[in-house]
Design a protein around this motif. Structure first.
Motif, PDB file in Angstrom:
ATOM      1  N   ILE A   7      10.641 -12.893  -8.351  1.00  0.00           N
ATOM      2  CA  ILE A   7      10.919 -12.671  -6.932  1.00  0.00           C
ATOM      3  C   ILE A   7       9.607 -12.475  -6.173  1.00  0.00           C
ATOM      4  CG2 ILE A   7      13.193 -11.672  -7.318  1.00  0.00           C
ATOM      5  CD1 ILE A   7      11.918  -8.917  -6.917  1.00  0.00           C
ATOM      6  N   LEU A   8       9.683 -12.665  -4.887  1.00  0.00           N
ATOM      7  CA  LEU A   8       8.562 -12.402  -3.987  1.00  0.00           C
ATOM      8  C   LEU A   8       8.972 -11.239  -3.089  1.00  0.00           C
ATOM      9  CD1 LEU A   8       7.696 -16.070  -2.974  1.00  0.00           C
ATOM     10  CD2 LEU A   8       6.547 -14.650  -4.657  1.00  0.00           C
ATOM     11  N   LEU A   9       8.070 -10.288  -2.925  1.00  0.00           N
ATOM     12  CA  LEU A   9       8.349  -9.116  -2.108  1.00  0.00           C
ATOM     13  C   LEU A   9       7.293  -8.963  -1.032  1.00  0.00           C
ATOM     14  CD1 LEU A   9       9.048  -6.544  -4.975  1.00  0.00           C
ATOM     15  CD2 LEU A   9      10.754  -7.697  -3.572  1.00  0.00           C
ATOM     16  N   ASP A  10       7.715  -8.580   0.153  1.00  0.00           N
ATOM     17  CA  ASP A  10       6.777  -8.206   1.204  1.00  0.00           C
ATOM     18  C   ASP A  10       6.479  -6.726   1.006  1.00  0.00           C
ATOM     19  OD1 ASP A  10       5.299  -7.675   3.447  1.00  0.00           O
ATOM     20  OD2 ASP A  10       6.889  -8.175   4.873  1.00  0.00           O
ATOM     21  N   LEU A  11       5.275  -6.418   0.533  1.00  0.00           N
ATOM     22  CA  LEU A  11       4.906  -5.039   0.226  1.00  0.00           C
ATOM     23  C   LEU A  11       4.149  -4.347   1.350  1.00  0.00           C
ATOM     24  CD1 LEU A  11       3.762  -5.545  -3.462  1.00  0.00           C
ATOM     25  CD2 LEU A  11       5.917  -4.587  -2.640  1.00  0.00           C
ATOM     26  N   GLN A  12       3.929  -5.051   2.452  1.00  0.00           N
ATOM     27  CA  GLN A  12       3.164  -4.481   3.556  1.00  0.00           C
ATOM     28  C   GLN A  12       3.747  -3.145   3.979  1.00  0.00           C
ATOM     29  OE1 GLN A  12       0.353  -6.116   4.586  1.00  0.00           O
ATOM     30  NE2 GLN A  12      -0.079  -4.240   5.656  1.00  0.00           N
ATOM     31  N   ALA A  13       2.939  -2.083   3.828  1.00  0.00           N
ATOM     32  CA  ALA A  13       3.289  -0.716   4.223  1.00  0.00           C
ATOM     33  C   ALA A  13       4.460  -0.132   3.432  1.00  0.00           C
ATOM     34  CB  ALA A  13       3.564  -0.638   5.719  1.00  0.00           C
ATOM     35  N   GLN A  14       4.835  -0.752   2.335  1.00  0.00           N
ATOM     36  CA  GLN A  14       5.907  -0.233   1.488  1.00  0.00           C
ATOM     37  C   GLN A  14       5.328   0.739   0.459  1.00  0.00           C
ATOM     38  OE1 GLN A  14       9.116  -0.648   1.832  1.00  0.00           O
ATOM     39  NE2 GLN A  14       9.058  -2.248   3.387  1.00  0.00           N
ATOM     40  N   LYS A  15       6.081   1.781   0.139  1.00  0.00           N
ATOM     41  CA  LYS A  15       5.647   2.758  -0.854  1.00  0.00           C
ATOM     42  C   LYS A  15       5.824   2.182  -2.253  1.00  0.00           C
ATOM     43  CE  LYS A  15       6.857   7.218  -2.838  1.00  0.00           C
ATOM     44  NZ  LYS A  15       7.720   8.397  -2.713  1.00  0.00           N
ATOM     45  N   ALA A  16       4.726   2.183  -3.006  1.00  0.00           N
ATOM     46  CA  ALA A  16       4.751   1.763  -4.401  1.00  0.00           C
ATOM     47  C   ALA A  16       4.299   2.941  -5.249  1.00  0.00           C
ATOM     48  CB  ALA A  16       3.829   0.569  -4.613  1.00  0.00           C
ATOM     49  N   LEU A  17       5.119   3.320  -6.210  1.00  0.00           N
ATOM     50  CA  LEU A  17       4.789   4.405  -7.120  1.00  0.00           C
ATOM     51  C   LEU A  17       4.356   3.815  -8.449  1.00  0.00           C
ATOM     52  CD1 LEU A  17       4.768   7.447  -7.863  1.00  0.00           C
ATOM     53  CD2 LEU A  17       7.143   7.127  -8.633  1.00  0.00           C
ATOM     54  N   VAL A  18       3.183   4.223  -8.929  1.00  0.00           N
ATOM     55  CA  VAL A  18       2.685   3.789 -10.233  1.00  0.00           C
ATOM     56  C   VAL A  18       2.500   5.023 -11.099  1.00  0.00           C
ATOM     57  CG1 VAL A  18       0.846   2.602 -11.484  1.00  0.00           C
ATOM     58  CG2 VAL A  18       1.518   1.789  -9.209  1.00  0.00           C
TER      59      VAL A  18
END
Length: 100
Positions: A7-18
């Motif tokens: 899939i392709l995701l628009d991550l602009q300004a999205q919270k990503a937890l690592v």
């Protein structure tokens, strides 16, 4: 055997937890930052490069111990540790949160 769909995701300004602070986590974090994500990190230790990202406030460091509370508001979650039981716990907690 599972079959995964790319899939392709628009991550602009999205919270990503690592969850993880080693080389694998570092690669994921660098890619997330390149794509505009707001990255939060949970890790017992950070690579020198991640420590620099923390120092310059390009990532938000949440501490060394994973808490399910960190999942709140996360758009994507990556478990990138060398601890398989922790990776499984993160994955299960993220799935449960997504289903509730």
């Amino acid at each position: 055997m599972s079959s995964f769909y790319p899939i392709l995701l628009d991550l602009q300004a999205q919270k990503a937890l690592v969850v993880g602070g080693g080389k694998v986590a570092q690669r994921k974090i660098e890619t997330l930052l390149e794509h505009g994500a707001s990255v939060q990190v949970v890790a017992r230790e950070l690579t020198a490069e991640l420590e620099e990202l923390r120092r310059t406030k390009k990532i938000e460091f949440l501490g060394g111990e994973f808490s399910e509370a960190f999942l709140k508001g996360a758009f994507v979650v990556f478990a990138a540790t060398d601890d398989s039981s922790l990776n499984r716990r993160v994955s299960q907690a993220a799935r449960q949160r997504a289903c509730s």
